[in-house]
Design an enzyme around this catalytic site. Sequence first.
Site, PDB file in Angstrom:
ATOM      1  N   TYR A   1      33.013  12.563 -24.059  1.00  0.00           N
ATOM      2  CA  TYR A   1      33.058  11.351 -23.226  1.00  0.00           C
ATOM      3  C   TYR A   1      34.021  10.340 -23.844  1.00  0.00           C
ATOM      4  O   TYR A   1      33.874   9.979 -25.016  1.00  0.00           O
ATOM      5  CB  TYR A   1      31.657  10.715 -23.129  1.00  0.00           C
ATOM      6  CG  TYR A   1      30.587  11.745 -22.835  1.00  0.00           C
ATOM      7  CD1 TYR A   1      30.248  12.087 -21.526  1.00  0.00           C
ATOM      8  CD2 TYR A   1      29.935  12.413 -23.884  1.00  0.00           C
ATOM      9  CE1 TYR A   1      29.295  13.071 -21.273  1.00  0.00           C
ATOM     10  CE2 TYR A   1      28.985  13.390 -23.639  1.00  0.00           C
ATOM     11  CZ  TYR A   1      28.668  13.728 -22.334  1.00  0.00           C
ATOM     12  OH  TYR A   1      27.731  14.692 -22.086  1.00  0.00           O
TER      13      TYR A   1
ATOM     14  N   GLU B   1      26.056  22.357 -18.980  1.00  0.00           N
ATOM     15  CA  GLU B   1      24.666  22.569 -19.425  1.00  0.00           C
ATOM     16  C   GLU B   1      24.046  23.776 -18.730  1.00  0.00           C
ATOM     17  O   GLU B   1      24.038  23.865 -17.502  1.00  0.00           O
ATOM     18  CB  GLU B   1      23.839  21.310 -19.089  1.00  0.00           C
ATOM     19  CG  GLU B   1      22.368  21.445 -19.410  1.00  0.00           C
ATOM     20  CD  GLU B   1      21.596  20.144 -19.223  1.00  0.00           C
ATOM     21  OE1 GLU B   1      21.977  19.322 -18.354  1.00  0.00           O
ATOM     22  OE2 GLU B   1      20.600  19.950 -19.945  1.00  0.00           O
TER      23      GLU B   1
ATOM     24  N   ARG C   1      30.481  17.433 -19.263  1.00  0.00           N
ATOM     25  CA  ARG C   1      29.339  18.104 -19.904  1.00  0.00           C
ATOM     26  C   ARG C   1      29.123  19.424 -19.165  1.00  0.00           C
ATOM     27  O   ARG C   1      29.347  19.504 -17.949  1.00  0.00           O
ATOM     28  CB  ARG C   1      28.077  17.224 -19.814  1.00  0.00           C
ATOM     29  CG  ARG C   1      26.838  17.859 -20.426  1.00  0.00           C
ATOM     30  CD  ARG C   1      25.699  16.851 -20.711  1.00  0.00           C
ATOM     31  NE  ARG C   1      25.153  16.218 -19.530  1.00  0.00           N
ATOM     32  CZ  ARG C   1      25.401  14.971 -19.162  1.00  0.00           C
ATOM     33  NH1 ARG C   1      26.190  14.195 -19.880  1.00  0.00           N
ATOM     34  NH2 ARG C   1      24.862  14.470 -18.056  1.00  0.00           N
TER      35      ARG C   1
ATOM     36  N   GLU D   1      23.966  22.021 -23.993  1.00  0.00           N
ATOM     37  CA  GLU D   1      24.687  21.064 -23.164  1.00  0.00           C
ATOM     38  C   GLU D   1      25.671  20.188 -23.931  1.00  0.00           C
ATOM     39  O   GLU D   1      25.543  18.965 -23.947  1.00  0.00           O
ATOM     40  CB  GLU D   1      23.695  20.175 -22.413  1.00  0.00           C
ATOM     41  CG  GLU D   1      22.600  19.531 -23.274  1.00  0.00           C
ATOM     42  CD  GLU D   1      21.688  18.624 -22.453  1.00  0.00           C
ATOM     43  OE1 GLU D   1      22.207  17.756 -21.744  1.00  0.00           O
ATOM     44  OE2 GLU D   1      20.459  18.805 -22.518  1.00  0.00           O
TER      45      GLU D   1
ATOM     46  N   HIS E   1      12.406  17.170 -20.503  1.00  0.00           N
ATOM     47  CA  HIS E   1      12.388  17.133 -21.972  1.00  0.00           C
ATOM     48  C   HIS E   1      10.981  17.600 -22.334  1.00  0.00           C
ATOM     49  O   HIS E   1      10.039  16.814 -22.370  1.00  0.00           O
ATOM     50  CB  HIS E   1      12.704  15.728 -22.496  1.00  0.00           C
ATOM     51  CG  HIS E   1      14.105  15.308 -22.139  1.00  0.00           C
ATOM     52  ND1 HIS E   1      14.514  14.006 -22.112  1.00  0.00           N
ATOM     53  CD2 HIS E   1      15.202  16.043 -21.784  1.00  0.00           C
ATOM     54  CE1 HIS E   1      15.802  13.957 -21.756  1.00  0.00           C
ATOM     55  NE2 HIS E   1      16.218  15.183 -21.551  1.00  0.00           N
TER      56      HIS E   1
ATOM     57  N   HIS F   1      25.358  12.698 -28.049  1.00  0.00           N
ATOM     58  CA  HIS F   1      23.992  13.194 -27.794  1.00  0.00           C
ATOM     59  C   HIS F   1      23.758  14.555 -28.458  1.00  0.00           C
ATOM     60  O   HIS F   1      24.670  15.164 -29.011  1.00  0.00           O
ATOM     61  CB  HIS F   1      23.689  13.248 -26.295  1.00  0.00           C
ATOM     62  CG  HIS F   1      24.603  14.116 -25.475  1.00  0.00           C
ATOM     63  ND1 HIS F   1      24.534  15.485 -25.491  1.00  0.00           N
ATOM     64  CD2 HIS F   1      25.605  13.799 -24.609  1.00  0.00           C
ATOM     65  CE1 HIS F   1      25.438  15.980 -24.649  1.00  0.00           C
ATOM     66  NE2 HIS F   1      26.117  14.978 -24.117  1.00  0.00           N
TER      67      HIS F   1
ATOM     68  N   ASP G   1      24.644  16.425 -13.016  1.00  0.00           N
ATOM     69  CA  ASP G   1      23.539  16.867 -13.874  1.00  0.00           C
ATOM     70  C   ASP G   1      22.285  16.738 -13.020  1.00  0.00           C
ATOM     71  O   ASP G   1      21.837  15.622 -12.730  1.00  0.00           O
ATOM     72  CB  ASP G   1      23.470  15.962 -15.115  1.00  0.00           C
ATOM     73  CG  ASP G   1      22.370  16.373 -16.092  1.00  0.00           C
ATOM     74  OD1 ASP G   1      21.492  17.180 -15.720  1.00  0.00           O
ATOM     75  OD2 ASP G   1      22.390  15.860 -17.231  1.00  0.00           O
TER      76      ASP G   1
ATOM     77  N   ASP H   1      17.580  22.341 -15.438  1.00  0.00           N
ATOM     78  CA  ASP H   1      18.373  21.209 -15.938  1.00  0.00           C
ATOM     79  C   ASP H   1      19.802  21.723 -16.103  1.00  0.00           C
ATOM     80  O   ASP H   1      20.111  22.385 -17.092  1.00  0.00           O
ATOM     81  CB  ASP H   1      17.774  20.726 -17.275  1.00  0.00           C
ATOM     82  CG  ASP H   1      18.499  19.512 -17.834  1.00  0.00           C
ATOM     83  OD1 ASP H   1      19.362  18.956 -17.135  1.00  0.00           O
ATOM     84  OD2 ASP H   1      18.183  19.126 -18.983  1.00  0.00           O
TER      85      ASP H   1
ATOM     86  N   HIS I   1      23.324   8.491 -18.677  1.00  0.00           N
ATOM     87  CA  HIS I   1      22.220   8.531 -17.714  1.00  0.00           C
ATOM     88  C   HIS I   1      22.583   7.759 -16.440  1.00  0.00           C
ATOM     89  O   HIS I   1      21.771   7.011 -15.904  1.00  0.00           O
ATOM     90  CB  HIS I   1      20.924   7.980 -18.345  1.00  0.00           C
ATOM     91  CG  HIS I   1      20.332   8.913 -19.368  1.00  0.00           C
ATOM     92  ND1 HIS I   1      19.399   8.527 -20.282  1.00  0.00           N
ATOM     93  CD2 HIS I   1      20.555  10.225 -19.602  1.00  0.00           C
ATOM     94  CE1 HIS I   1      19.076   9.568 -21.060  1.00  0.00           C
ATOM     95  NE2 HIS I   1      19.769  10.602 -20.663  1.00  0.00           N
TER      96      HIS I   1
ATOM     97  N   HIS J   1      17.451  20.644 -25.740  1.00  0.00           N
ATOM     98  CA  HIS J   1      16.053  20.208 -25.817  1.00  0.00           C
ATOM     99  C   HIS J   1      15.198  21.260 -25.118  1.00  0.00           C
ATOM    100  O   HIS J   1      15.688  21.985 -24.245  1.00  0.00           O
ATOM    101  CB  HIS J   1      15.876  18.832 -25.141  1.00  0.00           C
ATOM    102  CG  HIS J   1      16.439  18.777 -23.746  1.00  0.00           C
ATOM    103  ND1 HIS J   1      15.746  19.247 -22.653  1.00  0.00           N
ATOM    104  CD2 HIS J   1      17.640  18.357 -23.264  1.00  0.00           C
ATOM    105  CE1 HIS J   1      16.499  19.085 -21.563  1.00  0.00           C
ATOM    106  NE2 HIS J   1      17.667  18.556 -21.908  1.00  0.00           N
TER     107      HIS J   1
ATOM    108  N   ASP K   1       0.819  -1.209   0.000  1.00  0.00           N
ATOM    109  CA  ASP K   1       0.000   0.000   0.000  1.00  0.00           C
ATOM    110  C   ASP K   1       0.858   1.267   0.000  1.00  0.00           C
ATOM    111  O   ASP K   1       0.438   2.326   0.450  1.00  0.00           O
ATOM    112  CB  ASP K   1      -0.955  -0.003   1.197  1.00  0.00           C
ATOM    113  CG  ASP K   1      -0.207  -0.183   2.504  1.00  0.00           C
ATOM    114  OD1 ASP K   1       1.016  -0.466   2.462  1.00  0.00           O
ATOM    115  OD2 ASP K   1      -0.816  -0.041   3.571  1.00  0.00           O
TER     116      ASP K   1
HETATM  117  N1  GLY Z   1      19.206  15.811 -17.449  1.00  0.00           N
HETATM  118  C1  GLY Z   1      18.756  15.276 -18.670  1.00  0.00           C
HETATM  119  C2  GLY Z   1      19.270  16.020 -19.796  1.00  0.00           C
HETATM  120  O1  GLY Z   1      20.209  16.771 -19.655  1.00  0.00           O
HETATM  121  O2  GLY Z   1      18.740  15.960 -20.873  1.00  0.00           O
HETATM  122 MN    MN Z   2      19.348  18.502 -20.592  1.00  0.00          MN
HETATM  123 MN    MN Z   3      20.792  17.616 -17.786  1.00  0.00          MN
END
Ligand code: GLY
Ligand code: MN
Ligand code: MN
Length: 442
Positions: free
Chosen positions: A393, A413, A411, A389, A366, A355, A265, A276, A248, A359, A41
Site C-alpha cells: 500500500y 488473499e 492485496r 493475504e 477473525h 498488517h 475484500d 475471506d 478497512h 489469521h 423498533d
Molecule cells: N477481511 C478482513 C481481513 O482480511 O482480515
Molecule cells: Mn483476512
Molecule cells: Mn479479507
Amino acid sequence: MLKTSIPGYFKARRQSLTSLAEAEGATFILPAAPEVVRNNDVYYPFRQDSNFYYLTGFDEPEAWLVLAPSSVGGKSHRTILFVRKRDREREMWEGERYGTEGAVSIFGADEAYLESEFESKLPEILKGSSKVFYLTQANEQNDRLIGELLAKHRSLMGRSGKGLLPIHDPSDLLGEMRMFKSADEAELMRRACSISARAHKQVMQFTRPGMNEREVASELEYYFRKLGCDGLGYGSIVAGGKNATCLHYKTNNEDLRDGDLLLIDAGGERDYYGADITRTFPVGKKFTAAQAKIYDLVLKAQLECIAMAKPGATLPQIHSKACEILTDGMIEYGFLKGNRSELIASAQFRKYYPHGTGHWLGMDVHDAGLYQIRGEPRKLEPGMLFTIEPGFYVQPGDTDAPNEFRDIGIRIEDDILITQDGCEILTHEVPKTRADIEALRH
Ligand code: GLY
Ligand code: MN
Ligand code: MN
C-alpha cells in the site's frame, strides 16, 4: 423456516467440551447474541453468537445455554436451554419460534425452560458446581445478572464459609475446539469459499470504468446470495484506486476510473461459516506497467507463503517470508534504501506492508483459537484453516514513494486448509495471475 432436525455434531461438541479435564465440576453459561436496536423498533439483522451456535445449532436471540454437572461430583453434564416463549402475537410479527418443546425435541436439550425463568433457576442449577465458565466483559447487562445470580447461589448454600464460585473464560477451551475443523466443517468452508470465489470471478468480469463501487458491491453480494450464501461474513471492501490503501475501507461509494485498480475484500457466509477473499484487478482492461510490478511482487509473496503452508510450519514463519519478499521489492523499486534484514528489524517495511499475513478463519472472519502455546507460535496441523493475504500500500500523500507507484493498494488473499501433507486452497476458483485476470477483462 424452522429446522426440523439438526446434525449430531452439535451434541458431540458439547460432550467433547464437558469431557475436558477443566470441565470437571464446572457449569458453562453461554448467552445468545444480543439483539441490537438500530432505531426505534428496528433491529440490526440478528446473527447468533458463534460459540453458542457451535454448541447448539440454535439461532434465536434471548436464550441461554447452560451445561451443568449432572450430579454433585459427577463427570457427565446435562444440557439446559432457556428460550423465548411461544407467543402467537409475537410470532405473527417476527416469525415462528421453537419454544421449550423445540429446544428439547429438535436441539436435544435435556431440560428446557423459558428465558424468563433463568434468574430463578440458575442459582439452583449451580448447586454442586465448583466453578463457572462464562465470558465476562462482552455484555454489561449479562455480567451484572450473572454476578447477582452467583451471589444468590452463595446465599442458598447457607453458612458454608465459601466464596463466590470462580469465573473462568471459556474462550481458550472453545477456541481450541473451533480451531481444528472437522470433516463436516471443512465441507461447510469449502462450500462458502467456492460460492464466494465464483461471485468474485463474476464481478471480475462485470466491472467497467464509470461504475460506482456500490454497484460492484451490489453485484458481488447478489451473487453470494444467489449462489447459496445466507449473507456476508463481514462488511465488503470494494475500493477503487487510492481507496485500496485504506485497509478497512467501507464507504464503497466512489466512481471507478479507467487506469486505476479495484481491490475487493469480501466473503459470503453460509450456515455460520464464511470465506475471506481479496482480489485486486484493473478497472480497465489491463494493469499499467507500474501496477504490474507491484502486483507480481505481492503475488510472488503470496505463492511462496502458500507453498510453506503444511504441517509443522508456523504463521510467523509464513509472515516472515512475506515480509522478506515484499521488502526486497521495496528496495528494488526504490521505496526504501538499505538491506533487507535491517529494514525488517527496524520495521521500516511496515510503511508499505502494515498488517499481518494471515489469521484463523471459520465461523468468525477473525476466528477463535490461540496463536501461541506457552509463548511459542503454534505449529500448523491438519484441520487448521487460515488466510494468506500479503499486500502493498502506497499511502496518498507519500511523496517519498517513487512517482510511478503513487496511490497503489494491492492485496491478494486466499483461504487455506492444512491437510496431512500440505494444504488445500479453498478459494482457488478466483483467478489471480495477471494473464488470467486480464483474460476476463476483455
Ligand atoms: N477481511 C478482513 C481481513 O482480511 O482480515
Ligand atoms: Mn483476512
Ligand atoms: Mn479479507
